[in-house]
Each structure stands twice: as structure tokens, then as C-alpha cells.
Design a protein around this motif. Structure first.
Motif, PDB file in Angstrom:
ATOM      1  N   ILE A   1      29.024   2.792  -3.475  1.00 17.76           N
ATOM      2  CA  ILE A   1      29.855   3.993  -3.582  1.00 17.76           C
ATOM      3  C   ILE A   1      30.884   3.838  -4.699  1.00 17.76           C
ATOM      4  CG2 ILE A   1      31.604   5.366  -2.382  1.00 17.76           C
ATOM      5  CD1 ILE A   1      30.029   4.689   0.236  1.00 17.76           C
ATOM      6  N   ALA A   2      31.542   2.685  -4.749  1.00 13.14           N
ATOM      7  CA  ALA A   2      32.570   2.462  -5.764  1.00 13.14           C
ATOM      8  C   ALA A   2      31.984   2.466  -7.173  1.00 13.14           C
ATOM      9  CB  ALA A   2      33.289   1.137  -5.493  1.00 13.14           C
ATOM     10  N   LYS A   3      30.818   1.865  -7.350  1.00 17.27           N
ATOM     11  CA  LYS A   3      30.193   1.854  -8.676  1.00 17.27           C
ATOM     12  C   LYS A   3      29.701   3.256  -9.054  1.00 17.27           C
ATOM     13  CE  LYS A   3      30.576  -2.476  -9.944  1.00 17.27           C
ATOM     14  NZ  LYS A   3      31.437  -2.873 -11.101  1.00 17.27           N
ATOM     15  N   GLY A   4      29.256   4.026  -8.068  1.00 11.74           N
ATOM     16  CA  GLY A   4      28.888   5.417  -8.351  1.00 11.74           C
ATOM     17  C   GLY A   4      30.089   6.214  -8.817  1.00 11.74           C
ATOM     18  N   ALA A   5      31.224   6.005  -8.156  1.00 12.12           N
ATOM     19  CA  ALA A   5      32.463   6.674  -8.561  1.00 12.12           C
ATOM     20  C   ALA A   5      32.891   6.224  -9.960  1.00 12.12           C
ATOM     21  CB  ALA A   5      33.557   6.394  -7.550  1.00 12.12           C
ATOM     22  N   LEU A   6      32.702   4.939 -10.255  1.00 17.68           N
ATOM     23  CA  LEU A   6      33.026   4.430 -11.585  1.00 17.68           C
ATOM     24  C   LEU A   6      32.228   5.163 -12.662  1.00 17.68           C
ATOM     25  CD1 LEU A   6      34.304   2.406 -13.575  1.00 17.68           C
ATOM     26  CD2 LEU A   6      32.482   0.794 -12.967  1.00 17.68           C
ATOM     27  N   ASN A   7      30.947   5.390 -12.410  1.00 18.75           N
ATOM     28  CA  ASN A   7      30.126   6.091 -13.397  1.00 18.75           C
ATOM     29  C   ASN A   7      30.644   7.495 -13.673  1.00 18.75           C
ATOM     30  OD1 ASN A   7      28.535   3.832 -13.487  1.00 18.75           O
ATOM     31  ND2 ASN A   7      26.622   4.856 -12.993  1.00 18.75           N
ATOM     32  N   ILE A   8      31.061   8.201 -12.631  1.00 20.23           N
ATOM     33  CA  ILE A   8      31.620   9.542 -12.823  1.00 20.23           C
ATOM     34  C   ILE A   8      32.935   9.458 -13.590  1.00 20.23           C
ATOM     35  CG2 ILE A   8      32.523  11.594 -11.653  1.00 20.23           C
ATOM     36  CD1 ILE A   8      29.473  11.273 -11.541  1.00 20.23           C
ATOM     37  N   TYR A   9      33.742   8.464 -13.266  1.00 21.37           N
ATOM     38  CA  TYR A   9      35.001   8.254 -13.995  1.00 21.37           C
ATOM     39  C   TYR A   9      34.727   8.041 -15.483  1.00 21.37           C
ATOM     40  CZ  TYR A   9      39.071   5.716 -15.777  1.00 21.37           C
ATOM     41  OH  TYR A   9      40.121   5.291 -16.546  1.00 21.37           O
ATOM     42  N   ILE A  10      33.728   7.227 -15.794  1.00 22.46           N
ATOM     43  CA  ILE A  10      33.381   6.955 -17.197  1.00 22.46           C
ATOM     44  C   ILE A  10      33.018   8.251 -17.917  1.00 22.46           C
ATOM     45  CG2 ILE A  10      31.662   5.870 -18.705  1.00 22.46           C
ATOM     46  CD1 ILE A  10      31.494   3.617 -16.535  1.00 22.46           C
ATOM     47  N   ARG A  11      32.124   9.026 -17.328  1.00 25.18           N
ATOM     48  CA  ARG A  11      31.657  10.241 -17.993  1.00 25.18           C
ATOM     49  C   ARG A  11      32.778  11.261 -18.143  1.00 25.18           C
ATOM     50  NH1 ARG A  11      26.852   9.269 -14.591  1.00 25.18           N
ATOM     51  NH2 ARG A  11      25.151   8.595 -15.951  1.00 25.18           N
ATOM     52  N   ASN A  12      33.585  11.415 -17.103  1.00 25.28           N
ATOM     53  CA  ASN A  12      34.657  12.398 -17.145  1.00 25.28           C
ATOM     54  C   ASN A  12      35.742  11.988 -18.139  1.00 25.28           C
ATOM     55  OD1 ASN A  12      37.408  13.514 -15.935  1.00 25.28           O
ATOM     56  ND2 ASN A  12      35.770  14.873 -15.250  1.00 25.28           N
ATOM     57  N   SER A  13      36.145  10.729 -18.121  1.00 25.79           N
ATOM     58  CA  SER A  13      37.179  10.242 -19.031  1.00 25.79           C
ATOM     59  C   SER A  13      36.705  10.296 -20.480  1.00 25.79           C
ATOM     60  CB  SER A  13      37.570   8.802 -18.675  1.00 25.79           C
ATOM     61  OG  SER A  13      38.070   8.727 -17.360  1.00 25.79           O
ATOM     62  N   ALA A  14      35.441   9.978 -20.680  1.00 25.45           N
ATOM     63  CA  ALA A  14      34.895   9.985 -22.041  1.00 25.45           C
ATOM     64  C   ALA A  14      34.996  11.362 -22.670  1.00 25.45           C
ATOM     65  CB  ALA A  14      33.439   9.517 -22.019  1.00 25.45           C
ATOM     66  N   ARG A  15      34.708  12.384 -21.893  1.00 26.93           N
ATOM     67  CA  ARG A  15      34.790  13.752 -22.409  1.00 26.93           C
ATOM     68  C   ARG A  15      36.231  14.105 -22.805  1.00 26.93           C
ATOM     69  NH1 ARG A  15      30.625  17.273 -21.374  1.00 26.93           N
ATOM     70  NH2 ARG A  15      32.059  19.022 -21.272  1.00 26.93           N
ATOM     71  N   PHE A  16      37.180  13.687 -21.982  1.00 24.68           N
ATOM     72  CA  PHE A  16      38.575  14.050 -22.232  1.00 24.68           C
ATOM     73  C   PHE A  16      39.154  13.313 -23.439  1.00 24.68           C
ATOM     74  CE2 PHE A  16      43.160  13.686 -21.580  1.00 24.68           C
ATOM     75  CZ  PHE A  16      43.505  15.009 -21.337  1.00 24.68           C
ATOM     76  N   TYR A  17      38.872  12.015 -23.555  1.00 25.22           N
ATOM     77  CA  TYR A  17      39.513  11.206 -24.593  1.00 25.22           C
ATOM     78  C   TYR A  17      38.718  11.136 -25.898  1.00 25.22           C
ATOM     79  CZ  TYR A  17      42.912   9.806 -21.104  1.00 25.22           C
ATOM     80  OH  TYR A  17      43.909   9.822 -20.165  1.00 25.22           O
TER      81      TYR A  17
END
Length: 238
Positions: free
Chosen positions: A145-161
């Protein structure tokens, strides 16, 4: 370049540090065990910070250490992560929270401190080590679950920054076999399961940290923004 690598006293983090030093870059290692960390840093003649980055106070101390040492990272490689105790079904929410702190929150907190410095310097690079479990869920529940959340964090943060020229990406390795890894432990605790799973690997073996370190070295130092938001699936053909 100055590159911070978390969880780098051994395993994939240290392999990445070795590769980056070989390429001529300066690295800052982190780890929880002073003796092991000092030995690893000595081998590379590098700076080192000892602390448990799953704790917010250690993340803050690491940031202060970077400033004190005038080591402002141009790239960060997050390799801290793993399975926590009692990670099994029925899943206790306390166990899930502990896993999220180890595998996601600590990296997010450090990024929140370092990204403003990258913005001031017109860019930076952040690489997160995720897991195949984020994709197939085939692991202890809180870890997956935590690694799945990490993947979403990566994709979402990448778009913003992306607008700030900050490249954020991830790597999902297949099974890694090195001292201290879960499957290395299985080689002695459950050798039958270990050999059965290894026999199903197209390479005839599990991955080693050195199979991943070259990609980390490239992503941390290349100037292209094209990789931002990408999560590389590195599984040896499995």
C-alpha cells in the motif's frame, strides 16, 4: 554535482553512491547504524549523516546538516524503505501508518525542505526507489500500500514541479538479493522458497543493486526533463 542518497550505507543506496562517485560526483550518505555508515562513507571518502529518517526530527537534522556542510543537493535519491514489523493481515492501522512513514512520508518531508532550494537554483532531480509490489500488490500489505501511494506521489509531484525544471521519477525494481534484503534472508530462512522463486527468473538469478545503480546514476545526472513522472519497471524480464 552534489547528490544526497538516503539509506545508502548498504544495498542499492550504496551501489548508487559508488556509481556516482565513479562518475566524478560528490555524495552524501545517510544510514541508521553509525558503524556501518562510517565504513561505507570511508570507502567513498564522502560525507555521512546518521539518523532514522522515518522520524521527522531526523529529517530536519539532515536538512540542517546539509546547510552546515554547504552541501546543497542538486539531486536526491530516496532509497529508504522496507517492511515494518507485524505487516500482515488483518492489517492494523498503526502498522500501516508506520509503513507509510518509512516508505513515503519521510521522503515527502525531505523533498518539502529541499525543493525550495532546487527552485532557487533553477532545477533539480529527485529519484524514488519504489517496488514491484506497488504494481501487483504481491507483498506484505502495508508495504504494498505504501509503495503504491509512493508511485502516485511521484506522478502527481512530477506534474506540479515540472514548471520549475525539477525532474521527479521512480524506479520499481524486481526482487533484489543483497545483504540485508528480504530475499537474502529467505535464502537461509526458507531456502526451498528462495530457490523455487529464483528458478522462475529469466536471468536465472535475482537482481543485484549493481543492476539498478547505472540507471540511478544516469537519471540523477542527466539534464533531460523527459523522464519526469516516469516510473521505470526494472524486473529482469520477469
Amino acid at each position: 554535482m552534489k547528490i544526497l542518497i538516503t539509506g545508502s550505507s548498504g544495498g542499492i543506496g550504496f551501489a548508487a553512491a559508488e556509481e556516482l562517485v565513479r562518475l566524478g560526483h560528490s555524495v552524501l550518505l545517510t544510514g541508521r547504524k553509525q558503524e556501518t555508515l562510517s565504513a561505507s562513507a570511508g570507502r567513498l571518502n564522502s560525507l555521512a549523516f546518521c539518523g532514522d529518517l522515518s522520524k521527522t526530527e531526523s529529517v530536519n537534522r539532515l536538512y540542517e546538516f546539509c546547510n552546515e556542510q554547504d552541501f546543497i543537493p542538486e539531486a536526491v535519491v530516496h532509497t529508504v524503505g522496507g517492511t515494518v514489523n507485524n505487516d500482515r493481515h488483518p492489517l492494523n492501522t498503526g502498522t500501516l501508518e508506520e509503513s507509510m512513514r518509512l516508505n513515503l512520508y519521510s521522503a515527502a518531508e525531505l523533498n518539502n525542505l529541499l525543493i525550495p532550494l532546487m527552485q532557487q537554483n533553477s532545477g533539480g532531480r529527485i529519484i524514488h526507489i519504489s517496488s514491484q509490489a506497488a504494481k501487483d500488490g504481491n507483498a506484505s500489505p502495508a508495504y504494498a500500500i505504501a509503495k503504491g501511494a509512493l508511485n502516485i506521489y511521484i506522478r502527481n509531484s512530477a506534474r506540479f514541479y515540472a514548471q520549475d525544471n525539477i525532474m521527479i521519477c521512480g524506479i520499481m525494481p524486481g526482487i533484489l538479493d543483497h545483504k540485508g534484503s528480504a530475499w537474502h534472508q529467505k535464502s537461509t530462512e526458507n531456502p526451498k522458497k528462495y530457490e523455487e522463486r529464483k528458478s522462475r527468473q529469466p536471468l536465472g538469478r535475482f537482481l543485484k543493486p549493481q543492476d539498478i545503480s547505472g540507471l540511478i546514476g544516469f537519471l540523477a545526472t542527466d539534464r533531460s526533463m523527459a523522464y519526469t513522472g516516469t516510473i521505470f519497471d526494472i524486473n529482469g524480464g520477469e
